[in-house]
Design an enzyme around this catalytic site. Structure first.
Site, mmCIF file in Angstrom:
data_model
loop_
_atom_site.group_PDB
_atom_site.id
_atom_site.type_symbol
_atom_site.label_atom_id
_atom_site.label_comp_id
_atom_site.label_asym_id
_atom_site.label_seq_id
_atom_site.Cartn_x
_atom_site.Cartn_y
_atom_site.Cartn_z
ATOM 1 N N LYS A 169 -116.172 -90.920 4.305
ATOM 2 C CA LYS A 169 -115.385 -91.742 4.635
ATOM 3 C C LYS A 169 -116.076 -93.051 5.055
ATOM 4 C CE LYS A 169 -113.877 -89.216 7.931
ATOM 5 N NZ LYS A 169 -114.375 -88.108 7.537
ATOM 6 N N ARG A 201 -106.691 -88.222 13.958
ATOM 7 C CA ARG A 201 -107.267 -86.954 13.731
ATOM 8 C C ARG A 201 -106.277 -85.583 14.075
ATOM 9 N NH1 ARG A 201 -113.029 -88.471 13.062
ATOM 10 N NH2 ARG A 201 -114.174 -86.639 12.674
ATOM 11 N N ARG A 208 -127.643 -85.701 5.747
ATOM 12 C CA ARG A 208 -127.622 -87.107 6.100
ATOM 13 C C ARG A 208 -128.596 -87.447 7.257
ATOM 14 N NH1 ARG A 208 -121.974 -88.428 8.062
ATOM 15 N NH2 ARG A 208 -122.101 -86.505 9.422
ATOM 16 N N ARG A 254 -128.140 -86.726 13.125
ATOM 17 C CA ARG A 254 -126.996 -86.726 14.082
ATOM 18 C C ARG A 254 -127.006 -85.048 14.623
ATOM 19 N NH1 ARG A 254 -121.560 -89.134 11.608
ATOM 20 N NH2 ARG A 254 -120.778 -87.103 12.758
ATOM 21 N N ARG A 289 -116.511 -78.250 12.834
ATOM 22 C CA ARG A 289 -115.856 -79.556 12.547
ATOM 23 C C ARG A 289 -114.595 -79.438 11.412
ATOM 24 N NH1 ARG A 289 -120.840 -83.011 11.698
ATOM 25 N NH2 ARG A 289 -119.610 -84.613 11.120
HETATM 26 P P1 AP5 Z 1 -120.369 -90.140 5.140
HETATM 27 O O1 AP5 Z 1 -120.168 -91.382 4.524
HETATM 28 O O2 AP5 Z 1 -121.214 -90.155 6.362
HETATM 29 O O3 AP5 Z 1 -119.387 -89.110 5.640
HETATM 30 P P2 AP5 Z 1 -118.011 -89.256 6.586
HETATM 31 O O4 AP5 Z 1 -116.831 -88.769 5.851
HETATM 32 O O5 AP5 Z 1 -118.089 -90.578 7.383
HETATM 33 O O6 AP5 Z 1 -118.625 -87.879 7.452
HETATM 34 P P3 AP5 Z 1 -118.516 -87.968 9.332
HETATM 35 O O7 AP5 Z 1 -119.221 -86.792 9.337
HETATM 36 O O8 AP5 Z 1 -119.149 -89.131 9.769
HETATM 37 O O9 AP5 Z 1 -117.200 -87.607 9.344
HETATM 38 P P4 AP5 Z 1 -116.839 -86.911 10.722
HETATM 39 O O10 AP5 Z 1 -115.313 -87.131 10.462
HETATM 40 O O11 AP5 Z 1 -117.014 -85.538 11.091
HETATM 41 O O12 AP5 Z 1 -117.565 -87.588 11.803
HETATM 42 P P5 AP5 Z 1 -117.217 -89.092 12.805
HETATM 43 O O13 AP5 Z 1 -118.325 -89.908 12.965
HETATM 44 O O14 AP5 Z 1 -115.893 -89.592 12.516
HETATM 45 O O15 AP5 Z 1 -121.214 -89.061 3.955
HETATM 46 C C1 AP5 Z 1 -121.682 -87.819 4.461
HETATM 47 C C2 AP5 Z 1 -123.340 -87.738 3.801
HETATM 48 O O16 AP5 Z 1 -122.952 -87.694 2.641
HETATM 49 C C3 AP5 Z 1 -124.116 -88.928 3.848
HETATM 50 O O17 AP5 Z 1 -125.362 -88.526 3.851
HETATM 51 C C4 AP5 Z 1 -123.945 -89.588 2.719
HETATM 52 O O18 AP5 Z 1 -124.901 -90.466 2.180
HETATM 53 C C5 AP5 Z 1 -123.424 -88.566 1.631
HETATM 54 N N1 AP5 Z 1 -122.492 -89.104 0.517
HETATM 55 C C6 AP5 Z 1 -121.362 -89.770 0.823
HETATM 56 N N2 AP5 Z 1 -120.826 -89.701 -0.378
HETATM 57 C C7 AP5 Z 1 -121.249 -89.101 -1.397
HETATM 58 C C8 AP5 Z 1 -121.083 -88.696 -2.736
HETATM 59 N N3 AP5 Z 1 -119.928 -89.200 -3.255
HETATM 60 N N4 AP5 Z 1 -121.855 -87.813 -3.066
HETATM 61 C C9 AP5 Z 1 -122.930 -87.291 -2.527
HETATM 62 N N5 AP5 Z 1 -123.250 -87.566 -1.144
HETATM 63 C C10 AP5 Z 1 -122.535 -88.608 -0.639
HETATM 64 O O19 AP5 Z 1 -116.927 -88.389 14.269
HETATM 65 C C11 AP5 Z 1 -118.083 -87.557 14.822
HETATM 66 C C12 AP5 Z 1 -117.464 -86.817 16.061
HETATM 67 O O20 AP5 Z 1 -116.964 -87.952 17.065
HETATM 68 C C13 AP5 Z 1 -116.528 -86.030 15.913
HETATM 69 O O21 AP5 Z 1 -116.746 -84.468 15.580
HETATM 70 C C14 AP5 Z 1 -115.450 -85.911 17.349
HETATM 71 O O22 AP5 Z 1 -116.255 -85.324 18.347
HETATM 72 C C15 AP5 Z 1 -115.716 -87.323 17.746
HETATM 73 N N6 AP5 Z 1 -114.522 -88.251 16.943
HETATM 74 C C16 AP5 Z 1 -114.674 -89.216 16.361
HETATM 75 N N7 AP5 Z 1 -113.114 -89.472 15.850
HETATM 76 C C17 AP5 Z 1 -112.371 -88.937 16.612
HETATM 77 C C18 AP5 Z 1 -111.001 -88.739 17.030
HETATM 78 N N8 AP5 Z 1 -110.153 -89.573 16.279
HETATM 79 N N9 AP5 Z 1 -110.646 -87.865 17.821
HETATM 80 C C19 AP5 Z 1 -111.339 -86.960 18.420
HETATM 81 N N10 AP5 Z 1 -112.538 -86.963 18.345
HETATM 82 C C20 AP5 Z 1 -113.124 -87.830 17.433
#
Ligand code: AP5
Length: 212
Positions: free
Chosen positions: A19, A94, A128, A160, A171
């Site tokens: 994402k 979410r 990552r 992270r 997660r």
């Molecule tokens: P990346 O693009 O970083 O993936 P992402 O989907 O953004 O992954 P996240 O882990 O950041 O999502 P998340 O939803 O768990 O975390 P968030 O930060 O929102 O890609 C991942 C890796 O793969 C990278 O290394 C990239 O280079 C690689 N990659 C990308 N595309 C690729 C491809 N096509 N092929 C190969 N490799 C690829 O949330 C973190 C925490 O915050 C949550 O766990 C929670 O505690 C809290 N939080 C955030 N939002 C909320 C909410 N709305 N409600 C409650 N808690 C929340």
């Protein structure tokens, strides 16, 4: 009657589905304000704000931060002039209470459901690396030019605290129980487009642009 509410899109998908990677490309291409609740929460933790102190334990454990905290944060982020002109949500909503709160204040034009099989996710997330200014790398799929240094800023990269195999499993379980119902909710509204998130990030981006 004309609808003068702010409009935007949602990028939804499992942790590590890409994402954040795709949101940055879409922002460059389409100019939408990119609102990532994960990035906003990590910034609050880093700054040590009251919100950051409340959120840190949940994030480190791979749990969701309570709805009331995240909804307040999101509502504030939607108030900027950039967001009012068009926004792209990454990591929100979410849960169903978050979706209901969102639907009450804005119009969602499209939900991009980025689909990646769970068996590919662990490798993506544990490999990552992040720069403090938010640039995202992967040790194998998107390595920096200089080992462990950000290409853009030269800062040291970090991993992270929630990017361990155990936390990734937590997660993914939350995604299944809390976020799949959100996708079903928007499917009922007829605004969800599924996009295959497997393959080179540029290929995935081309698929997303084709449905925009
Ligand atoms: P990346 O693009 O970083 O993936 P992402 O989907 O953004 O992954 P996240 O882990 O950041 O999502 P998340 O939803 O768990 O975390 P968030 O930060 O929102 O890609 C991942 C890796 O793969 C990278 O290394 C990239 O280079 C690689 N990659 C990308 N595309 C690729 C491809 N096509 N092929 C190969 N490799 C690829 O949330 C973190 C925490 O915050 C949550 O766990 C929670 O505690 C809290 N939080 C955030 N939002 C909320 C909410 N709305 N409600 C409650 N808690 C929340």
């Amino acid at each position: 009657m004309s609808d003068d509410r702010s409009k935007g899109i949602i990028l939804i998908g499992a942790p590590g589905s890409g994402k954040g990677t795709q949101a940055k490309k879409l922002k460059d291409q389409l100019g939408y304000a990119h609102i990532s609740t994960g990035d906003l929460l990590r910034a609050a933790v880093k700054e040590g704000t009251a919100l950051g102190q409340k959120a840190k334990g949940f994030m480190d454990a791979g749990q969701l931060v309570p709805d009331d905290l995240v909804i307040d944060l999101l509502e504030e982020a939607l108030q900027t002039p950039e967001a009012k002109a068009g926004f792209m949500l990454d990591g929100f909503p979410r849960t169903m209470p978050q979706a209901d709160a969102l639907d009450a204040v804005v119009t969602i034009d499209k939900v991009i459901d980025l689909q990646v099989p769970f068996e590919l996710i662990e490798e993506r997330v544990t490999g990552r690396r992040m720069s403090p200014s938010g640039h995202v790398y992967h040790i194998e799929y998107n390595p920096p030019k200089v080992d462990e240094r950000c290409d853009v800023t030269g800062e040291a990269l970090y991993q992270r605290s929630d990017d361990t195999p155990e936390k990734v499993r937590e997660r993914l379980a939350k995604f299944d129980s809390e976020t799949r119902p959100v996708i079903a909710h928007y499917q009922q509204k007829g605004v969800v487009v599924a996009v295959d998130g497997v393959g080179d990030p540029e290929e995935v981006f081309t698929r997303i642009m084709a449905v925009m």
